[in-house]
Scaffold this motif. Structure first.
Motif, PDB file in Angstrom:
ATOM      1  N   GLU A   1       3.974  -3.529   0.588  1.00 49.02           N
ATOM      2  CA  GLU A   1       3.587  -4.762  -0.089  1.00 49.02           C
ATOM      3  C   GLU A   1       2.820  -4.497  -1.383  1.00 49.02           C
ATOM      4  O   GLU A   1       2.511  -5.430  -2.119  1.00 49.02           O
ATOM      5  N   ASP A   2       2.503  -3.226  -1.640  1.00 46.41           N
ATOM      6  CA  ASP A   2       1.907  -2.861  -2.922  1.00 46.41           C
ATOM      7  C   ASP A   2       3.051  -2.680  -3.919  1.00 46.41           C
ATOM      8  O   ASP A   2       3.983  -1.916  -3.665  1.00 46.41           O
ATOM      9  N   PRO A   3       3.022  -3.371  -5.073  1.00 52.08           N
ATOM     10  CA  PRO A   3       4.150  -3.300  -6.009  1.00 52.08           C
ATOM     11  C   PRO A   3       4.500  -1.888  -6.450  1.00 52.08           C
ATOM     12  O   PRO A   3       5.678  -1.543  -6.584  1.00 52.08           O
ATOM     13  N   LEU A   4       3.488  -1.044  -6.691  1.00 51.27           N
ATOM     14  CA  LEU A   4       3.754   0.310  -7.154  1.00 51.27           C
ATOM     15  C   LEU A   4       4.447   1.129  -6.075  1.00 51.27           C
ATOM     16  O   LEU A   4       5.334   1.942  -6.363  1.00 51.27           O
ATOM     17  N   VAL A   5       4.056   0.922  -4.829  1.00 46.69           N
ATOM     18  CA  VAL A   5       4.681   1.646  -3.720  1.00 46.69           C
ATOM     19  C   VAL A   5       6.112   1.164  -3.527  1.00 46.69           C
ATOM     20  O   VAL A   5       7.034   1.967  -3.344  1.00 46.69           O
ATOM     21  N   ARG A   6       6.295  -0.117  -3.603  1.00 45.65           N
ATOM     22  CA  ARG A   6       7.601  -0.693  -3.301  1.00 45.65           C
ATOM     23  C   ARG A   6       8.680  -0.304  -4.300  1.00 45.65           C
ATOM     24  O   ARG A   6       9.860  -0.228  -3.967  1.00 45.65           O
TER      25      ARG A   6
ATOM     26  N   LEU B   1       3.228   9.757  -3.323  1.00 41.99           N
ATOM     27  CA  LEU B   1       2.416   9.778  -2.102  1.00 41.99           C
ATOM     28  C   LEU B   1       1.471   8.581  -2.103  1.00 41.99           C
ATOM     29  O   LEU B   1       0.579   8.481  -2.946  1.00 41.99           O
ATOM     30  N   ALA B   2       1.681   7.657  -1.159  1.00 44.79           N
ATOM     31  CA  ALA B   2       0.823   6.481  -1.006  1.00 44.79           C
ATOM     32  C   ALA B   2      -0.020   6.649   0.247  1.00 44.79           C
ATOM     33  O   ALA B   2       0.495   7.035   1.306  1.00 44.79           O
ATOM     34  N   VAL B   3      -1.292   6.353   0.138  1.00 45.56           N
ATOM     35  CA  VAL B   3      -2.235   6.584   1.235  1.00 45.56           C
ATOM     36  C   VAL B   3      -2.910   5.273   1.620  1.00 45.56           C
ATOM     37  O   VAL B   3      -3.347   4.501   0.764  1.00 45.56           O
ATOM     38  N   THR B   4      -2.987   5.027   2.926  1.00 43.17           N
ATOM     39  CA  THR B   4      -3.744   3.895   3.462  1.00 43.17           C
ATOM     40  C   THR B   4      -4.614   4.402   4.611  1.00 43.17           C
ATOM     41  O   THR B   4      -4.546   5.564   4.992  1.00 43.17           O
ATOM     42  N   GLY B   5      -5.409   3.512   5.170  1.00 42.99           N
ATOM     43  CA  GLY B   5      -6.201   3.843   6.356  1.00 42.99           C
ATOM     44  C   GLY B   5      -7.674   3.993   6.065  1.00 42.99           C
ATOM     45  O   GLY B   5      -8.078   4.366   4.951  1.00 42.99           O
ATOM     46  N   PRO B   6      -8.522   3.735   7.067  1.00 38.36           N
ATOM     47  CA  PRO B   6      -9.975   3.783   6.875  1.00 38.36           C
ATOM     48  C   PRO B   6     -10.530   5.179   6.612  1.00 38.36           C
ATOM     49  O   PRO B   6     -11.665   5.314   6.173  1.00 38.36           O
ATOM     50  N   ARG B   7      -9.721   6.230   6.879  1.00 36.44           N
ATOM     51  CA  ARG B   7     -10.171   7.593   6.592  1.00 36.44           C
ATOM     52  C   ARG B   7      -9.439   8.182   5.382  1.00 36.44           C
ATOM     53  O   ARG B   7      -9.329   9.396   5.239  1.00 36.44           O
TER      54      ARG B   7
ATOM     55  N   VAL C   1      -2.960  -0.684  -2.126  1.00 33.37           N
ATOM     56  CA  VAL C   1      -3.779  -1.881  -1.898  1.00 33.37           C
ATOM     57  C   VAL C   1      -2.859  -3.101  -1.802  1.00 33.37           C
ATOM     58  O   VAL C   1      -2.815  -3.931  -2.722  1.00 33.37           O
ATOM     59  N   PRO C   2      -2.119  -3.230  -0.728  1.00 31.22           N
ATOM     60  CA  PRO C   2      -1.210  -4.376  -0.602  1.00 31.22           C
ATOM     61  C   PRO C   2      -1.972  -5.695  -0.646  1.00 31.22           C
ATOM     62  O   PRO C   2      -2.955  -5.869   0.076  1.00 31.22           O
ATOM     63  N   HIS C   3      -1.525  -6.583  -1.502  1.00 29.13           N
ATOM     64  CA  HIS C   3      -2.169  -7.888  -1.673  1.00 29.13           C
ATOM     65  C   HIS C   3      -3.677  -7.744  -1.903  1.00 29.13           C
ATOM     66  O   HIS C   3      -4.473  -8.595  -1.509  1.00 29.13           O
ATOM     67  N   GLY C   4      -4.066  -6.630  -2.524  1.00 28.62           N
ATOM     68  CA  GLY C   4      -5.461  -6.401  -2.872  1.00 28.62           C
ATOM     69  C   GLY C   4      -6.367  -6.041  -1.728  1.00 28.62           C
ATOM     70  O   GLY C   4      -7.593  -6.041  -1.893  1.00 28.62           O
TER      71      GLY C   4
ATOM     72  N   ALA D   1       9.176 -19.518   5.883  1.00 29.55           N
ATOM     73  CA  ALA D   1       7.767 -19.821   5.640  1.00 29.55           C
ATOM     74  C   ALA D   1       6.972 -18.580   5.259  1.00 29.55           C
ATOM     75  O   ALA D   1       5.976 -18.682   4.535  1.00 29.55           O
ATOM     76  N   ILE D   2       7.409 -17.388   5.726  1.00 29.12           N
ATOM     77  CA  ILE D   2       6.642 -16.159   5.501  1.00 29.12           C
ATOM     78  C   ILE D   2       7.068 -15.433   4.237  1.00 29.12           C
ATOM     79  O   ILE D   2       6.225 -14.989   3.441  1.00 29.12           O
ATOM     80  N   ARG D   3       8.367 -15.323   4.003  1.00 30.16           N
ATOM     81  CA  ARG D   3       8.853 -14.467   2.917  1.00 30.16           C
ATOM     82  C   ARG D   3       8.320 -14.839   1.532  1.00 30.16           C
ATOM     83  O   ARG D   3       8.025 -13.939   0.733  1.00 30.16           O
ATOM     84  N   PRO D   4       8.164 -16.116   1.193  1.00 32.21           N
ATOM     85  CA  PRO D   4       7.656 -16.420  -0.155  1.00 32.21           C
ATOM     86  C   PRO D   4       6.279 -15.836  -0.430  1.00 32.21           C
ATOM     87  O   PRO D   4       5.922 -15.626  -1.598  1.00 32.21           O
ATOM     88  N   ALA D   5       5.496 -15.583   0.613  1.00 24.87           N
ATOM     89  CA  ALA D   5       4.155 -15.030   0.415  1.00 24.87           C
ATOM     90  C   ALA D   5       4.162 -13.508   0.326  1.00 24.87           C
ATOM     91  O   ALA D   5       3.169 -12.906  -0.092  1.00 24.87           O
ATOM     92  N   LEU D   6       5.271 -12.876   0.709  1.00 25.43           N
ATOM     93  CA  LEU D   6       5.372 -11.421   0.657  1.00 25.43           C
ATOM     94  C   LEU D   6       5.809 -10.976  -0.729  1.00 25.43           C
ATOM     95  O   LEU D   6       6.249 -11.780  -1.552  1.00 25.43           O
ATOM     96  N   LEU D   7       5.696  -9.699  -0.995  1.00 21.54           N
ATOM     97  CA  LEU D   7       5.994  -9.176  -2.317  1.00 21.54           C
ATOM     98  C   LEU D   7       7.404  -9.530  -2.749  1.00 21.54           C
ATOM     99  O   LEU D   7       8.375  -9.233  -2.061  1.00 21.54           O
ATOM    100  N   ASN D   8       7.525 -10.194  -3.878  1.00 20.54           N
ATOM    101  CA  ASN D   8       8.807 -10.615  -4.456  1.00 20.54           C
ATOM    102  C   ASN D   8       9.574 -11.601  -3.581  1.00 20.54           C
ATOM    103  O   ASN D   8      10.742 -11.891  -3.858  1.00 20.54           O
ATOM    104  N   GLY D   9       8.955 -12.086  -2.513  1.00 21.31           N
ATOM    105  CA  GLY D   9       9.633 -13.037  -1.649  1.00 21.31           C
ATOM    106  C   GLY D   9      10.908 -12.483  -1.042  1.00 21.31           C
ATOM    107  O   GLY D   9      11.862 -13.219  -0.802  1.00 21.31           O
TER     108      GLY D   9
END
Length: 395
Positions: free
Chosen positions: A240-245, A332-338, A353-356, A380-388
């Motif tokens: 959902e992060d534009p750069l990753v996608r 290389l995209a990294v997520t997670g609390p660590r 940082v998907p959706h900030g 109902a869900i897709r319009p709120a996701l990246l690029n719908g």
């Protein structure tokens, strides 16, 4: 015609935190209600420690949930010489083999005996559950938020019920490999309630806990319920992060409090992965694992013998540009609390940082998986996701 409105409660249950998103169609993602709270196992562990400090007997009932902190706290309670009684289903939080649980110093008691002990004023009674529907409903109502929803989507880590004497780590990774070979995409680890494999006992228990949320919140009892593996949910959410996608090829690495899971994706398709225990790897070791995964030379035995779960490579090793150079590392995209584990690394990487909101990556992944698996909710869900759109979720 405007799509039908939908409200979805998405919960990503980790070892350190439980990350909660109440999605409402028609709102911008940033304006949805979000909570980052202590994880259920951390909450249970703190309650057990208070019982230990008071020197009181402990009674554990409920369902199978995540272990870790709660397991260690219960073990310390028993080692301190205080009784620990636990019902069979709750006991499987600590080990699928009840004989092994008894050997930890815990007394396995029937539901009837547990009901009797619960009436004793000196006993500290704690209910084990990953989804505390009553607490979430109370928290939402405290801020005048309607807790009624049209669907629930929940992520949790499930080792699975390994046969007696068989490694939990091997059993977990063999299951991951089976699922990926069947369908090599992150969303393959999402199940509707009626599809949950019997071996995934923690996810089965979550399904039962959902009924209580419906009761407390006033939601209808037959609403769609989706459960998913935490690492896969975070990977899907990172997209959902534009750069990753926009990357054709990428490494998605989720560094959780207890587990690190990395996927090698090519055009949304999984071509490799590994899973390890975060506490067992250094920055240098993680760099090495990621480089080997990208090169297609990481082996299952190497990770397992290093106290991890395993590795899987579906594509052969890629040749270097020349005999004296190494293959180029994919994005290389990294997520997670660590994720700070890779800060200062020589490997170029990007903190997604998907959706900030990195902490809600798993919740965003759950939403995308739900839109795929429950077609009536997709408009109902897709319009709120990246690029719908959800082309990569479909793989």
């Amino acid at each position: 015609m405007a799509p039908a409105a939908a409200r979805v409660l998405a919960i990503d249950i980790g070892t350190g935190t439980q990350d909660i998103l109440l999605f409402e169609s028609g709102r911008t993602m940033e304006n949805n209600v979000k909570l980052v709270m202590p994880s259920p196992t951390v909450i249970v562990a703190e309650r057990i420690r208070r019982a230990t400090e008071a020197g009181r007997p402990l009674l554990l009932t409920g369902v199978t949930m995540g272990g870790g902190p709660s397991h260690w706290a219960a073990r310390d309670h028993a080692l301190a010489g205080y009784p620990v009684a636990v019902t069979p289903e709750a006991a499987r939080t600590f080990d699928d083999d009840l004989n092994a649980v008894a050997q930890m110093g815990f007394e396995i008691v029937s539901e009837e005996e547990a009901a009797r002990q619960a009436r004793r004023p000196d006993v500290v009674h704690i209910e084990l559950q990953d989804l505390d529907g009553q607490a979430i409903v109370q928290a939402l109502r405290t801020f005048d938020v309607d807790p009624r929803v049209d669907a629930l989507a929940i992520a949790a880590f499930d080792h699975g019920a390994a046969p007696p004497g068989y490694s939990d780590r091997r059993f977990r990774f063999e299951f991951l490999e089976h699922m990926i070979r069947r369908s090599p995409r992150p969303a393959t680890f999402a199940y509707l309630a009626e599809e949950i494999p019997p071996a995934l006992t923690r996810l089965q228990a979550l399904k039962r806990s959902v009924a209580r949320y419906m009761e407390y919140s006033g939601s209808r009892p037959d609403l769609p319920v989706l459960v998913m593996d935490t690492g896969a949910a975070a990977a899907l959410g990172a997209l959902e992060d534009p750069l990753v996608r926009q990357q054709r090829q990428s490494l998605l690495c989720n560094i959780g409090n207890f587990h690190t899971l990395a996927f090698h994706l090519v055009e949304g398709r999984i071509v490799g992965l590994f899973e390890h225990h975060t506490g067992e790897i250094s920055r240098a070791r993680l760099e090495e694992l990621l480089q080997k995964l990208a090169a297609g030379i990481l082996t299952n035995d190497e990770v397992f013998e290093d106290s991890g779960h395993g590795a899987l490579v579906l594509e052969p090793a890629r040749p270097a540009a020349s005999p004296t150079t190494s293959p180029e590392l994919p994005f290389l995209a990294v997520t997670g609390p660590r994720r700070e584990l890779l800060r200062g690394s020589a490997l170029p990487h990007y903190e997604a940082v998907p959706h900030g909101d990195m902490m809600l990556a798993g919740c965003f992944g759950l939403l995308r998986a739900l839109a795929e698996r429950v077609p009536e909710l997709a408009p109902a869900i897709r319009p709120a996701l990246l690029n719908g759109r959800d082309s990569l979720a479909r793989g």
